[in-house]
Each structure stands twice: as C-alpha cells, then as structure tokens.
Design an enzyme around this catalytic site. Structure first.
Site, PDB file in Angstrom:
ATOM      1  N   GLU A 161       4.472   1.740   5.991  1.00 23.70           N
ATOM      2  CA  GLU A 161       3.987   3.558   6.068  1.00 23.70           C
ATOM      3  C   GLU A 161       2.671   4.183   5.076  1.00 23.70           C
ATOM      4  OE1 GLU A 161       4.497   6.143   8.368  1.00 23.70           O
ATOM      5  OE2 GLU A 161       5.660   4.824   9.392  1.00 23.70           O
ATOM      6  N   GLY A 162       2.947   3.734   4.100  1.00 23.85           N
ATOM      7  CA  GLY A 162       2.261   3.860   3.301  1.00 23.85           C
ATOM      8  C   GLY A 162       1.123   3.408   3.360  1.00 23.85           C
ATOM      9  N   HIS A 163       0.630   2.202   3.809  1.00 23.76           N
ATOM     10  CA  HIS A 163      -1.053   2.364   4.439  1.00 23.76           C
ATOM     11  C   HIS A 163      -0.858   2.918   5.810  1.00 23.76           C
ATOM     12  CE1 HIS A 163       0.615  -1.612   2.588  1.00 23.76           C
ATOM     13  NE2 HIS A 163      -0.462  -2.302   2.133  1.00 23.76           N
TER      14      HIS A 163
HETATM   15  P1  AMP Z   1      -2.225  -3.330  -0.472  1.00 28.10           P
HETATM   16  O1  AMP Z   1      -2.313  -3.827   1.038  1.00 28.10           O
HETATM   17  O2  AMP Z   1      -0.958  -3.101  -1.523  1.00 28.10           O
HETATM   18  O3  AMP Z   1      -3.558  -3.975  -1.628  1.00 28.10           O
HETATM   19  O4  AMP Z   1      -2.178  -1.787  -0.181  1.00 28.10           O
HETATM   20  C1  AMP Z   1      -3.206  -0.988   0.079  1.00 28.10           C
HETATM   21  C2  AMP Z   1      -3.617   0.086  -0.507  1.00 28.10           C
HETATM   22  O5  AMP Z   1      -2.965   0.736   0.467  1.00 28.10           O
HETATM   23  C3  AMP Z   1      -3.836   0.099  -1.439  1.00 28.10           C
HETATM   24  O6  AMP Z   1      -4.903   1.352  -1.519  1.00 28.10           O
HETATM   25  C4  AMP Z   1      -2.684   1.016  -2.197  1.00 28.10           C
HETATM   26  O7  AMP Z   1      -2.635   2.089  -3.281  1.00 28.10           O
HETATM   27  C5  AMP Z   1      -2.017   1.645  -0.831  1.00 28.10           C
HETATM   28  N1  AMP Z   1      -0.217   2.300  -1.234  1.00 28.10           N
HETATM   29  C6  AMP Z   1       0.280   0.956  -1.199  1.00 28.10           C
HETATM   30  N2  AMP Z   1       1.387   1.535  -1.103  1.00 28.10           N
HETATM   31  C7  AMP Z   1       1.469   2.364  -1.068  1.00 28.10           C
HETATM   32  C8  AMP Z   1       2.242   3.874  -0.917  1.00 28.10           C
HETATM   33  N3  AMP Z   1       3.863   3.485  -0.411  1.00 28.10           N
HETATM   34  N4  AMP Z   1       1.817   4.888  -0.731  1.00 28.10           N
HETATM   35  C9  AMP Z   1       0.805   5.366  -0.641  1.00 28.10           C
HETATM   36  N5  AMP Z   1      -0.458   4.242  -0.746  1.00 28.10           N
HETATM   37  C10 AMP Z   1      -0.077   3.229  -0.473  1.00 28.10           C
END
Ligand code: AMP
Length: 280
Positions: free
Chosen positions: A35-37
C-alpha cells in the site's frame, strides 16, 4: 481508459515517453509492492497526465552481504496491483539493460550520504543515486515520488536533483503504516510471526520521542535513552542505531531543534527495519 502497458527495454520506454504530451509522474520501486508504493502511484496519477512506475531490484545498491539474491519478487502480483490504481506504464528492465558491459559512471553525493544508512551501508547511496539518475533520463518525468519512510534517500535525491539541475520536482509522500504502526516495507515478509508482533515497537519508540518532545524534552540523549529502554523490552529486537538529526544535512543534534529527524534501525534476526518521524 487504455490499459496498463509493461515495457522491458530502454529504447521502448524512451519511445513511449516521446509520444506523451502531458507531464509524467514517476515512481521508482524495487517491486514486491504494498500500500505504501500504491500511495505514491496514486499521487503521481493525481498530479500528472501519465503515471510511470519502474520495478527494478538494483544490484549496485546492495552490499556484498546484503539481501539482493533473496529480495522478495512477485511480478504478476505487482502488475495486478499497479493496474488497480490505473498506472499507465510499468518499466521492468533487466540488469544487463541498465548496466551493460563497460558501464562505469557513478553519481556520488557528498556529506548527506556519510551518516545513518550511508555509514551502515557503504556504497548504498551511490547505487541509489546512479540508478535514479538513469531512470530519470529514461523516463523524463516532471515529478518523481519518494516515500518519507526512506528519509535519508529523500534528502539524497533532492540534493542530486538540485546540484545537477535535473528538470523535475521531487515529491515526498508520508509513510504508510500497518494498523499497529509498523511502516509498510517489502522486507516485512522476512519477519516470523513473533518478530512481526514485536516489530510494532519501532513506531512506539518514535511516538514516544514525539511525546517527549511535545512535553518539552530537548536533550537528544535523554530521548534516545528512553527509546532504547522501550525497544529493549522486546527480547528479539537488536538496536542498530537511534539518531536525532536536523532534516537537511543530517547532523546529529545534542539539543533538539525542530524540524528534527528521529530515525532508527532495529534488527530482528537478519531483518533490518528502518523507520523515522519528523519532530515539527
Ligand atoms: P522500494 O521498493 O523499497 O525501493 O521503495 C520504493 C519507494 O516506495 C521509495 O520511495 C520508498 O520510500 C517508498 N516506500 C516504501 N515503503 C513505504 C511506505 N511504507 N510508505 C510510503 N512510501 C514507502
């Protein structure tokens, strides 16, 4: 609407970009989405004509002893999730496409990469900055979206864009959390059920820091002490660092002055969990 298109090559991605008239919102990810992504993608979609998401587990940002090989991957699931939030293009390059033989140019950002994650993971931000610069050149976004969850990464990318005059805006999206406060992360899947239960302590410790600050506590060492005591009540938690810095150059503060970034890394077994809050 026209359905989502998955693209694997740089040439094809550039060609698709040239055909787009309006502004592009771009969300770089390493996949295994949550959900964050999706929150980043929704913002990108709302604020731009076209939303492009990349999925690329970037080998050069992992240290030799880190989890590159076992990093979770599930492309079919990711594609279904991206389709559900109306993503227009998904860019899924192979590593050999991004780093062909002879590739030898690196983006190195100075002071803001020296502490915290930069100190714990040598070379990590060089890998991140290099791939993000390449992706920006391939995708040509007007805006790129990053999560506050990776606070130092946000500072590093903003610095790169400013120092190298990259023609785009960096948008930071608040951290999306589970019901018990744990920040969503692809790496949470590594946790055993008991570790997962205890992992709620990260956000409890950050909330404690916020509470102490609101009550007037300004001694960083006393805030860190109380956070440490709280985390140590969870038998499986191993604190790697707890840090209180300013939000721009990320220098450790003795006396807390807002805005201040409280960040921490706690290990559960071999899983490294990272989180932060900003004291306003
Ligand atoms: P990653 O796939 O872990 O490289 O993350 C890709 C993007 O999603 C990065 O900009 C992260 O900071 C963001 N991201 C990861 N987890 C979260 C979260 N829980 N809430 C908001 N953004 C997130």
């Amino acid at each position: 609407m026209v359905s989502m298109k998955a693209i694997e090559t740089i040439a094809e991605m550039k060609q698709a970009r040239r055909a787009l008239a309006g502004p592009v919102g771009f969300v770089p990810t390493m996949g295994y989405l949550h959900e964050g992504h999706l929150e980043l993608v929704k913002r990108a979609k709302k604020e731009n004509t076209t939303a492009v998401v990349s999925i690329f587990v970037n080998p050069i940002q992992f240290g030799p002893k880190e989890d590159f090989q076992k990093y979770p991957r599930d492309i079919p699931r990711d594609l279904a999730m991206l389709e559900s939030v109306n993503t227009d293009f998904v860019f899924l390059p192979q590593a050999a496409e991004i780093y062909p033989p002879g590739f030898d140019t690196w983006v190195e950002i100075g002071k803001v990469t020296e502490r915290l994650e930069g100190a714990a993971r040598p070379g990590h931000f060089r890998g991140v900055a290099t791939v993000v610069a390449k992706l920006f050149n391939i995708v040509g976004p007007a805006r790129a979206y990053f999560g506050q969850k990776d606070a130092q990464q946000c500072v590093v990318i903003k610095k790169m864009v400013k120092d190298l005059n990259m023609p785009l805006e960096v948008v930071i999206v608040p951290t999306v959390r589970e019901a018990d406060g744990l920040a969503m992360s692809s790496r949470n899947v590594y946790l055993t059920p008991e570790e997962r239960r205890q992992a709620a302590v990260l956000y409890q410790a950050l909330t404690l820091a916020q509470g102490l600050y609101v009550q007037g506590e300004r001694e960083a060492s006393r805030i860190r002490q109380q956070m440490t005591a709280l985390i140590q009540k969870q038998p499986l938690a191993r604190i790697e660092y707890i840090s209180i810095t300013d939000t721009e150059i990320l220098e450790e503060l003795a006396i807390v002055k807002a805005p201040a970034l409280v960040s921490l890394v706690v290990r559960f077994g071999t899983t490294r969990l990272l989180d932060n809050v900003v004291l306003e």
